[in-house]
Design a protein around this motif. Structure first.
Motif, PDB file in Angstrom:
ATOM      1  N   GLN A 180       0.826  -1.207   0.000  1.00 32.55           N
ATOM      2  CA  GLN A 180       0.000   0.000   0.000  1.00 32.55           C
ATOM      3  C   GLN A 180       0.855   1.250   0.000  1.00 32.55           C
ATOM      4  O   GLN A 180       0.553   2.225  -0.704  1.00 32.55           O
ATOM      5  N   ARG A 181       1.955   1.232   0.777  1.00 31.97           N
ATOM      6  CA  ARG A 181       2.842   2.397   0.846  1.00 31.97           C
ATOM      7  C   ARG A 181       3.445   2.694  -0.523  1.00 31.97           C
ATOM      8  O   ARG A 181       3.488   3.842  -0.965  1.00 31.97           O
ATOM      9  N   LYS A 182       3.904   1.647  -1.207  1.00 33.72           N
ATOM     10  CA  LYS A 182       4.522   1.845  -2.516  1.00 33.72           C
ATOM     11  C   LYS A 182       3.492   2.288  -3.559  1.00 33.72           C
ATOM     12  O   LYS A 182       3.807   3.091  -4.450  1.00 33.72           O
ATOM     13  N   MET A 183       2.261   1.765  -3.453  1.00 34.90           N
ATOM     14  CA  MET A 183       1.223   2.189  -4.389  1.00 34.90           C
ATOM     15  C   MET A 183       0.870   3.659  -4.178  1.00 34.90           C
ATOM     16  O   MET A 183       0.628   4.399  -5.128  1.00 34.90           O
ATOM     17  N   GLU A 184       0.861   4.100  -2.903  1.00 36.61           N
ATOM     18  CA  GLU A 184       0.568   5.502  -2.610  1.00 36.61           C
ATOM     19  C   GLU A 184       1.666   6.415  -3.145  1.00 36.61           C
ATOM     20  O   GLU A 184       1.395   7.504  -3.665  1.00 36.61           O
ATOM     21  N   ILE A 185       2.928   5.970  -3.005  1.00 35.93           N
ATOM     22  CA  ILE A 185       4.046   6.765  -3.510  1.00 35.93           C
ATOM     23  C   ILE A 185       3.930   6.925  -5.021  1.00 35.93           C
ATOM     24  O   ILE A 185       4.154   8.001  -5.580  1.00 35.93           O
ATOM     25  N   LEU A 186       3.568   5.818  -5.698  1.00 35.45           N
ATOM     26  CA  LEU A 186       3.462   5.864  -7.153  1.00 35.45           C
ATOM     27  C   LEU A 186       2.296   6.729  -7.628  1.00 35.45           C
ATOM     28  O   LEU A 186       2.268   7.168  -8.774  1.00 35.45           O
ATOM     29  N   SER A 187       1.319   6.979  -6.736  1.00 37.82           N
ATOM     30  CA  SER A 187       0.160   7.780  -7.116  1.00 37.82           C
ATOM     31  C   SER A 187       0.304   9.247  -6.751  1.00 37.82           C
ATOM     32  O   SER A 187      -0.569  10.049  -7.059  1.00 37.82           O
ATOM     33  N   GLU A 188       1.390   9.593  -6.051  1.00 37.29           N
ATOM     34  CA  GLU A 188       1.576  10.978  -5.651  1.00 37.29           C
ATOM     35  C   GLU A 188       1.834  11.877  -6.868  1.00 37.29           C
ATOM     36  O   GLU A 188       2.500  11.470  -7.816  1.00 37.29           O
ATOM     37  N   PRO A 189       1.317  13.130  -6.837  1.00 35.35           N
ATOM     38  CA  PRO A 189       1.579  14.054  -7.954  1.00 35.35           C
ATOM     39  C   PRO A 189       3.077  14.324  -8.103  1.00 35.35           C
ATOM     40  O   PRO A 189       3.792  14.448  -7.117  1.00 35.35           O
ATOM     41  N   VAL A 190       3.537  14.374  -9.336  1.00 29.72           N
ATOM     42  CA  VAL A 190       4.951  14.595  -9.640  1.00 29.72           C
ATOM     43  C   VAL A 190       5.082  15.799 -10.570  1.00 29.72           C
ATOM     44  O   VAL A 190       4.319  15.941 -11.519  1.00 29.72           O
ATOM     45  N   TRP A 191       6.046  16.646 -10.288  1.00 24.70           N
ATOM     46  CA  TRP A 191       6.311  17.825 -11.115  1.00 24.70           C
ATOM     47  C   TRP A 191       7.318  17.473 -12.193  1.00 24.70           C
ATOM     48  O   TRP A 191       8.424  17.044 -11.913  1.00 24.70           O
ATOM     49  N   ASP A 192       6.924  17.636 -13.437  1.00 23.27           N
ATOM     50  CA  ASP A 192       7.816  17.413 -14.569  1.00 23.27           C
ATOM     51  C   ASP A 192       8.060  18.768 -15.230  1.00 23.27           C
ATOM     52  O   ASP A 192       7.161  19.343 -15.847  1.00 23.27           O
ATOM     53  N   SER A 193       9.273  19.281 -15.087  1.00 26.14           N
ATOM     54  CA  SER A 193       9.563  20.621 -15.601  1.00 26.14           C
ATOM     55  C   SER A 193       9.394  20.714 -17.115  1.00 26.14           C
ATOM     56  O   SER A 193       9.066  21.776 -17.650  1.00 26.14           O
ATOM     57  N   THR A 214       1.971  11.673 -12.533  1.00 29.41           N
ATOM     58  CA  THR A 214       2.276  10.762 -11.425  1.00 29.41           C
ATOM     59  C   THR A 214       3.389   9.836 -11.820  1.00 29.41           C
ATOM     60  O   THR A 214       3.715   9.678 -12.996  1.00 29.41           O
ATOM     61  N   LYS A 215       3.973   9.172 -10.819  1.00 29.85           N
ATOM     62  CA  LYS A 215       5.068   8.246 -11.087  1.00 29.85           C
ATOM     63  C   LYS A 215       4.598   7.050 -11.896  1.00 29.85           C
ATOM     64  O   LYS A 215       5.403   6.383 -12.539  1.00 29.85           O
ATOM     65  N   ARG A 216       3.295   6.778 -11.879  1.00 31.66           N
ATOM     66  CA  ARG A 216       2.773   5.669 -12.677  1.00 31.66           C
ATOM     67  C   ARG A 216       2.956   5.933 -14.162  1.00 31.66           C
ATOM     68  O   ARG A 216       3.014   5.013 -14.961  1.00 31.66           O
TER      69      ARG A 216
END
Length: 290
Positions: free
Chosen positions: A148-161, A248-250
């Motif tokens: 669950q922790r890893k799935m949450e990390i992969l779903s976090e918003p990510v900034w792509d410059s 997201t990281k996904r």
């Protein structure tokens, strides 16, 4: 997994890929590693995932209980010794041995209080089933929490410059060698106070134009809102895509974890992304010049 009648035919150590001499800590570590790989939540398309996970759980349950493991090991050693003896006997001696063992079993059947190693193992497994295994439940919960922790990390918003470039404009005549008073070092000095600059490119032909990328959303937003540049020739900063974009990281390969052997591939991917970013910026500058 195999039922109680033939649990002695299953190599629990091989299921966890450990030695028979493994400590409880090594058993738990091996379980977590295997469970993370074959957990049904991570393998929704594998119809055997649940069965494999159940096998791992049963192996952990028996091998981390001292009494059950001792009973299982006795059966394991007895079967290994029996196998070796069988290999050393010729067919005639084997038949004589089997007749003798049959008579011994028949004699032992008349002794109400005597239990075989297999019966002792079955009794220990039955005890575990009735009592429930606190350790097994704890380890399964840890596996679920880790997934669950890893799935949450992969779903976090990510900034792509590269998806959030900012266009910079100022007044400058096309024949102005001073470019309206701006050059790259001066622009960088104005902009770096907001945060790390990923890329800054001055238009090589069109005066009064540049593109910038920041490594964070906060830095980008502050620059767009606050930066004015020189008082006598102010800057205008606008999003190329009209507003910030988050991913997201996904979007960068799915939920699988990057192992050591994937590092070289990851580096090459980053290099290709950097080259693609440079190409896109140059194309965008050419479009502005045309």
């Amino acid at each position: 997994m195999s039922n109680l009648k033939n649990i002695e035919d299953v190599d629990l150590y091989a299921i966890l890929d450990i030695q028979i001499s493994a400590t409880e800590s090594e058993i738990k570590k091996a379980y977590r590693k295997k469970a993370l790989q074959c957990h049904p939540d991570k393998n929704p398309d594998d119809p055997k995932a649940a069965e494999t996970f159940h096998e791992l759980s049963r192996a952990l349950e028996i091998l981390t209980d001292a009494s059950a493991r001792a009973a299982y090991d006795r059966v394991l050693r007895a079967k290994a010794a029996a196998k070796l003896r069988h290999q050393e006997l010729d067919s005639k001696r084997q038949k004589l041995k089997e007749d003798l063992e049959r008579r011994e079993r028949e004699a032992a059947a008349g002794q109400a209080t005597r239990l075989t190693d297999e019966q002792k193992l079955a009794a220990e497994i039955e005890r575990l089933q009735k009592e429930g295994s606190r350790l097994l439940l704890e380890e399964q919960q840890k596996v679920r929490e880790e997934i669950q922790r890893k799935m949450e990390i992969l779903s976090e918003p990510v900034w792509d410059s590269s998806l959030n470039r900012i266009k910079i404009k100022w007044k400058a005549d096309k024949n102005d060698d001073n470019n309206g008073g701006y050059d790259e070092p001066l622009l960088r000095r104005f902009l770096k106070k907001y945060g790390n600059i990923t890329a800054l490119i001055m238009s090589p032909k069109k005066k009064g134009s540049a593109l910038v990328e920041f490594s964070s959303k906060e830095a980008s937003e502050m620059a767009v809102e606050l930066e004015k540049g020189l008082p006598d020739n102010p800057l205008t900063l606008k999003w190329v895509n009209e507003r910030p974009v988050l991913t997201t990281k996904r979007d960068y390969g799915g939920p699988s974890l990057v192992s050591d052997r994937d590092y070289e591939s990851l580096v090459l991917t980053k290099m290709r992304q950097a080259a693609e970013r440079q190409r896109l910026i140059e194309e965008m500058m050419k479009e502005e010049q045309s």
